[in-house]
Write a protein that holds these residues in place. Structure first.
Motif, PDB file in Angstrom:
ATOM      1  N   GLU A   2      -4.337  -1.302   1.185  1.00  0.00           N
ATOM      2  CA  GLU A   2      -4.651  -1.235  -0.233  1.00  0.00           C
ATOM      3  C   GLU A   2      -5.277   0.108  -0.561  1.00  0.00           C
ATOM      4  O   GLU A   2      -6.066   0.644   0.225  1.00  0.00           O
ATOM      5  CB  GLU A   2      -5.610  -2.350  -0.625  1.00  0.00           C
ATOM      6  CG  GLU A   2      -4.968  -3.714  -0.588  1.00  0.00           C
ATOM      7  CD  GLU A   2      -5.901  -4.804  -1.091  1.00  0.00           C
ATOM      8  OE1 GLU A   2      -7.090  -4.528  -1.356  1.00  0.00           O
ATOM      9  OE2 GLU A   2      -5.432  -5.934  -1.213  1.00  0.00           O
ATOM     10  N   GLU A  29      -4.941  -0.721  -8.580  1.00  0.00           N
ATOM     11  CA  GLU A  29      -5.137  -1.083  -7.174  1.00  0.00           C
ATOM     12  C   GLU A  29      -3.758  -1.455  -6.649  1.00  0.00           C
ATOM     13  O   GLU A  29      -3.079  -2.308  -7.221  1.00  0.00           O
ATOM     14  CB  GLU A  29      -6.081  -2.265  -7.056  1.00  0.00           C
ATOM     15  CG  GLU A  29      -6.334  -2.702  -5.626  1.00  0.00           C
ATOM     16  CD  GLU A  29      -7.271  -3.892  -5.566  1.00  0.00           C
ATOM     17  OE1 GLU A  29      -6.788  -5.000  -5.295  1.00  0.00           O
ATOM     18  OE2 GLU A  29      -8.475  -3.697  -5.809  1.00  0.00           O
ATOM     19  N   SER A  56      -1.141  -2.407  -3.303  1.00  0.00           N
ATOM     20  CA  SER A  56      -0.990  -2.815  -1.910  1.00  0.00           C
ATOM     21  C   SER A  56       0.437  -2.489  -1.509  1.00  0.00           C
ATOM     22  O   SER A  56       1.360  -2.556  -2.320  1.00  0.00           O
ATOM     23  CB  SER A  56      -1.307  -4.294  -1.709  1.00  0.00           C
ATOM     24  OG  SER A  56      -0.430  -5.096  -2.452  1.00  0.00           O
ATOM     25  N   ARG A  93       2.665  -0.012   1.744  1.00  0.00           N
ATOM     26  CA  ARG A  93       2.672   0.693   3.022  1.00  0.00           C
ATOM     27  C   ARG A  93       3.001   2.168   2.807  1.00  0.00           C
ATOM     28  O   ARG A  93       3.702   2.533   1.860  1.00  0.00           O
ATOM     29  CB  ARG A  93       3.696   0.074   3.967  1.00  0.00           C
ATOM     30  CG  ARG A  93       5.122   0.150   3.462  1.00  0.00           C
ATOM     31  CD  ARG A  93       6.117  -0.570   4.369  1.00  0.00           C
ATOM     32  NE  ARG A  93       7.408  -0.666   3.722  1.00  0.00           N
ATOM     33  CZ  ARG A  93       8.300   0.311   3.617  1.00  0.00           C
ATOM     34  NH1 ARG A  93       8.037   1.498   4.137  1.00  0.00           N
ATOM     35  NH2 ARG A  93       9.447   0.124   3.012  1.00  0.00           N
ATOM     36  N   THR A 109       4.867   0.773  -2.866  1.00  0.00           N
ATOM     37  CA  THR A 109       4.026  -0.236  -3.491  1.00  0.00           C
ATOM     38  C   THR A 109       4.726  -1.589  -3.512  1.00  0.00           C
ATOM     39  O   THR A 109       5.877  -1.689  -3.903  1.00  0.00           O
ATOM     40  CB  THR A 109       3.697   0.202  -4.932  1.00  0.00           C
ATOM     41  OG1 THR A 109       3.140   1.517  -4.891  1.00  0.00           O
ATOM     42  CG2 THR A 109       2.734  -0.744  -5.590  1.00  0.00           C
TER      43      THR A 109
END
Length: 137
Positions: free
Chosen positions: A2, A68, A70, A72, A93
């Motif tokens: 994150e 925000e 999350s 990789r 994302t």
């Protein structure tokens, strides 16, 4: 993984050669530290991001909005027009959470509406708690 940061510009949707839509945007992540016997140092890291799921989110990803994410990180490389290898780093994302921060922006207004709706639901449900005699334990 994150990460949280502020949109540096409005998101843009582009279409790939295979007709898939991808939303591209960049966020700024600020970090500061204070070296011994020196003034505080502020570092800003810019992260290029891509979101492949819903291109409609782009209308809410506006400059100044805090998000925000999350997903990789993915490293890559390409050869530029001068024949030199250039490294890339992109955050793929998977989920986006709008945290607001852009005054008057649709993202902020939508976040406020969602918060208000959740508050109304919570208030409406507060009076409908089961009687203590109705509980199974």
């Amino acid at each position: 993984m994150e990460i949280t940061g502020r949109m540096v510009a409005n998101a843009k949707v582009r279409t790939t050669p295979t007709d898939k839509k991808v939303t591209g945007f960049t966020i700024a992540i600020n970090h500061s530290y204070k070296p011994k016997d020196k003034d505080r140092v502020q570092i800003t890291t810019y992260v290029d991001c891509s979101y492949w799921r819903n291109p409609g989110i782009a209308e809410y990803l506006l400059k100044g909005t805090v998000v925000e994410l999350s997903g990789r990180m993915e490293a890559g490389a390409y050869i530029n027009k001068d024949g030199k290898a250039v490294g890339t780093l992109n955050f793929h994302t998977e989920n986006i959470k709008l945290l607001g921060g852009s005054t008057g922006a649709p993202a902020q207004k939508e976040a406020e509406k969602a918060t208000a709706k959740a508050g109304k639901r919570q208030t409406a449900n507060a009076g409908s708690a089961p009687d203590e005699d109705d509980l199974p334990f």
